[in-house]
Write an enzyme that holds these catalytic residues in place. Sequence first.
Site, PDB file in Angstrom:
ATOM      1  CG  ASN A  16     -16.511  39.070   4.589  1.00  0.00           C
ATOM      2  OD1 ASN A  16     -15.284  39.170   4.462  1.00  0.00           O
ATOM      3  ND2 ASN A  16     -17.194  39.750   5.494  1.00  0.00           N
ATOM      4  CG  HIS A 111     -15.626  37.626  15.328  1.00  0.00           C
ATOM      5  ND1 HIS A 111     -16.954  37.573  15.693  1.00  0.00           N
ATOM      6  CD2 HIS A 111     -15.012  38.376  16.280  1.00  0.00           C
ATOM      7  CE1 HIS A 111     -17.134  38.260  16.811  1.00  0.00           C
ATOM      8  NE2 HIS A 111     -15.968  38.759  17.186  1.00  0.00           N
ATOM      9  CG  ASP A 147     -17.669  34.851  17.849  1.00  0.00           C
ATOM     10  OD1 ASP A 147     -17.897  34.398  16.716  1.00  0.00           O
ATOM     11  OD2 ASP A 147     -18.382  35.712  18.392  1.00  0.00           O
ATOM     12  CD  GLU A 176     -15.030  41.634   8.334  1.00  0.00           C
ATOM     13  OE1 GLU A 176     -15.845  40.853   7.841  1.00  0.00           O
ATOM     14  OE2 GLU A 176     -15.352  42.514   9.159  1.00  0.00           O
TER      15      GLU A 176
HETATM   16  C1  GRF Z   1     -18.826  41.092   8.626  1.00  0.00           C
HETATM   17  O1  GRF Z   1     -18.345  42.165   9.394  1.00  0.00           O
HETATM   18  C2  GRF Z   1     -18.459  39.779   9.260  1.00  0.00           C
HETATM   19  O2  GRF Z   1     -17.225  39.799   9.902  1.00  0.00           O
HETATM   20  C3  GRF Z   1     -19.555  39.610  10.276  1.00  0.00           C
HETATM   21  O3  GRF Z   1     -20.722  40.081   9.636  1.00  0.00           O
HETATM   22  C4  GRF Z   1     -20.352  41.035   8.633  1.00  0.00           C
HETATM   23  C5  GRF Z   1     -20.915  40.521   7.346  1.00  0.00           C
HETATM   24  O4  GRF Z   1     -20.710  41.389   6.276  1.00  0.00           O
HETATM   25  N1  GRF Z   1     -19.604  38.249  10.751  1.00  0.00           N
HETATM   26  P1  GRF Z   1     -21.008  40.909   4.795  1.00  0.00           P
HETATM   27  O5  GRF Z   1     -22.415  40.319   4.780  1.00  0.00           O
HETATM   28  O6  GRF Z   1     -19.987  39.880   4.423  1.00  0.00           O
HETATM   29  O7  GRF Z   1     -20.919  42.149   3.961  1.00  0.00           O
END
Ligand code: GRF
Length: 202
Positions: A16, A111, A147, A176
Amino acid sequence: MSRKRVGVLISGGGSNLQALIDAAAAPDYPAEIVLVISNRADAFGLERAAKAGIATRIIDHKRFPDRESFDRETDSALRDAACEIVCLAGFMRILTPAFVEAWQGRMLNIHPSLLPSFKGLHVQRQALEAGVKIAGCTVHLVTPDLDDGPILEQAAVPVLDGDDESSLSARILEQEHRIYPRALAALAAGRIRLEGRRALTS
Ligand code: GRF
């Protein structure tokens, strides 16, 4: 255009974070990532940040006697870098009410469920166990309750009969990466207006 300065808190892979870095590469994106903080030294996201020329800090929670002192250190790192917005991106620590209140309205979280369903951990597993046919992800403003907080963006994906936790997580993660940059852009550009629990985007 003045771009809002953003600090991103991570604990792991940082896909992300990468989506935010990539979005912020566009000249008209209203935010820039100026600092990445990880509570784990081995988080791959630190390498992503370094590759993009972004300052990094490791703040290992195990070095602190309590959550308050860890959060104070994190807060001063963000302030030293003149951050105006904080993005939680796979950050696996619960933040204290004092920290959350200090950044309220300026802190986002991603989330991997359609909130308010499935809060907490292992939410893709929770979704499979509940037998839902639609899963998804949510970007919300962070409030002291876990959350919770006004929702800026959500995206839905189907749950397929053959899914396991990993295939469902991968399908959600793709979404995401799409919605987090959109939500940050809206917040950074001042396009979010709160009406009770509702975040309205103009
Ligand atoms: C994602 O699924 C996010 O929604 C959750 O933890 C994961 C993190 O993934 N909170 P990354 O580190 O961004 O690849």
